[in-house]
Design a protein around this motif. Structure first.
Motif, short mmCIF file in Angstrom:
data_model
loop_
_atom_site.label_atom_id
_atom_site.label_comp_id
_atom_site.label_asym_id
_atom_site.label_seq_id
_atom_site.Cartn_x
_atom_site.Cartn_y
_atom_site.Cartn_z
N SER A 81 0.87 -1.37 0.05
CA SER A 81 -0.08 -0.13 -0.12
C SER A 81 0.61 1.09 -0.19
CB SER A 81 -0.83 0.07 1.01
OG SER A 81 -0.17 -0.37 2.45
N SER A 124 -6.57 -7.88 1.03
CA SER A 124 -6.27 -6.93 1.93
C SER A 124 -7.33 -6.38 2.78
CB SER A 124 -4.94 -6.18 1.58
OG SER A 124 -4.70 -5.33 2.49
N TYR A 154 -3.52 0.45 -4.04
CA TYR A 154 -3.28 -1.05 -3.69
C TYR A 154 -4.68 -1.40 -3.34
CZ TYR A 154 -1.71 -4.71 -0.44
OH TYR A 154 -1.76 -5.93 0.29
N THR A 205 1.79 -0.59 5.05
CA THR A 205 1.34 0.52 5.88
C THR A 205 1.01 -0.05 7.36
OG1 THR A 205 0.14 1.69 4.13
CG2 THR A 205 0.19 2.72 6.18
N SER A 206 0.87 -1.23 7.25
CA SER A 206 0.57 -2.10 8.60
C SER A 206 2.17 -2.35 9.37
CB SER A 206 -0.25 -3.36 8.41
OG SER A 206 0.51 -4.25 7.62
C1 AKB Z 1 0.05 -3.33 3.73
O1 AKB Z 1 0.35 -2.65 4.64
O2 AKB Z 1 -0.15 -2.66 2.63
C2 AKB Z 1 -0.25 -4.75 3.73
C3 AKB Z 1 -1.59 -5.10 3.81
C4 AKB Z 1 -2.51 -4.63 5.17
O3 AKB Z 1 -2.14 -5.48 3.01
N1 AKB Z 1 0.37 -5.27 4.85
#
Ligand code: AKB
Length: 339
Positions: A81, A124, A154, A205-206
């Motif tokens: 993302s 996701s 994303y 982003t996580s």
């Molecule tokens: C992200 O942060 O982009 C991934 C997701 C939550 O799909 N880890």
């Protein structure tokens, strides 16, 4: 005769690492691993063949199609993302164009060997787009069909590919008889933030949670890029791998959805900080908000409703917040860094 294999794209990524060794252990399958970069040495012993190449390279996919008989595809390659926000067109090319190419490969394979190709797609929580923090706080557990209005490239890519997968499963070139099995048996999962003891993600982003934990265990300072109260769902990598194996081996007749929510636990960034400081009193964890990344996680749900996964294929996480740390993350990460 062509060699019978399962194909994994994005094999060098975090999920690929765990999935390949588990697939090899459980099924002794012949695995072909595809990644943009040369396959990591830890993965090599588990695969029949490793290919460094691009999922957008149609000549390469034609070559794979000609050489192998593919029964299952695990299509893990994607730009995550945060990275996708920096190069949205490239992300669209890889995340959507790459998925379309792999679905087409599945169709060609199914036509040539006469069996549907099972196709795993990691979606996701980024498919959700909650318009405000006030609304986020009111939603207890988000259902698969709520707030699918992604705020990132994303998230848009993942949501659209879920629909593409459903289309290839149910409608692709079916002129009349919808009772026949489709050419592609598409199964997807909307993963929360994943935390591994042996790899650290990049471009997501996580990432703040795994970055914080890995930094604290190495006695490195960590400046968290989201507010302390930021809450999203998470799960451990072993649970994520097990969920993929369980979903892919579930009888098709049990599945009422094409794509399932799934989770381990939900926690705020300060809960992760408190946990690390309870183990390492000197853990130096600060917070400096990155507005863009904050707005992304603020649009993601604090928790998801995974009751359909529980009901249809018996999903239960082994790890919740406490035992994820005690049984997996702390011992696993310490061992990984030789602490
Ligand atoms: C992200 O942060 O982009 C991934 C997701 C939550 O799909 N880890």
């Amino acid at each position: 005769m062509r060699k019978s294999v399962i194909l994994i794209t994005g094999a060098n990524g975090e999920i690929g690492h765990g999935l390949i060794s588990s697939l090899q252990e459980r099924y002794q399958q012949n695995i072909v691993a595809l990644d943009l970069k040369v396959i990591d040495p830890e993965i090599r012993p588990h695969v029949k063949e490793s290919i460094a190449g691009n999922i957008l390279d149609k000549a390469l996919l034609d070559q794979i199609n000609a050489e192998y008989q593919i029964s299952e595809i695990y299509h893990l390659a994607a730009l995550l993302s945060t990275r996708a926000e920096f190069s949205p067109v490239a992300a669209h090319d890889v995340n959507v164009g790459g998925t379309l190419n792999l679905l087409e490969l599945a169709v060609q394979q199914a036509r040539s060997h006469g069996q549907p190709v099972k196709f795993f797609f990691p979606s996701s929580i980024a498919v959700y787009g909650i318009p405000s923090l006030k609304i986020k706080q009111k939603i207890t557990k988000i259902h698969e069909d709520e707030y699918c209005f992604p705020e990132t490239m994303y998230g848009c890519n993942k949501l659209y590919c879920e629909s593409l997968g459903a289309y290839y499963s149910k409608h692709y070139q079916r002129l009349s008889d919808n009772s026949l099995p489709g050419l592609v048996d598409f199964r997807g999962m909307r993963f929360p933030g994943l935390i591994s003891a042996v790899t650290v993600p990049s471009g997501g982003t996580s990432d703040f949670a795994p970055e914080m934990i890995h930094a604290a265990i190495q006695h490195h300072p960590y400046d968290c890029f989201v507010r302390p109260d930021t809450t999203i769902p998470f799960m451990t990598m072993p649970d994520a791998i097990r969920s993929i194996l369980e979903l892919m081996s579930a009888p098709k007749s049990n599945l009422t959805r094409q794509v399932y929510n799934i989770t381990g636990w939900s926690a705020s960034a300060d809960k992760f900080r408190d946990k690390m400081q309870s183990v390492y009193s000197d853990a130096n964890i600060t917070f400096t908000v990155n507005e863009k990344r904050q707005s992304i996680v603020d649009s993601w749900p604090a928790d998801v409703d995974d009751s359909a996964a529980q009901k249809d294929w018996g999903w239960q996480p082994e790890h919740h917040f406490q035992n994820a740390f005690d049984d997996y993350l702390l011992p696993g990460i310490k061992a990984h860094y030789g602490k």
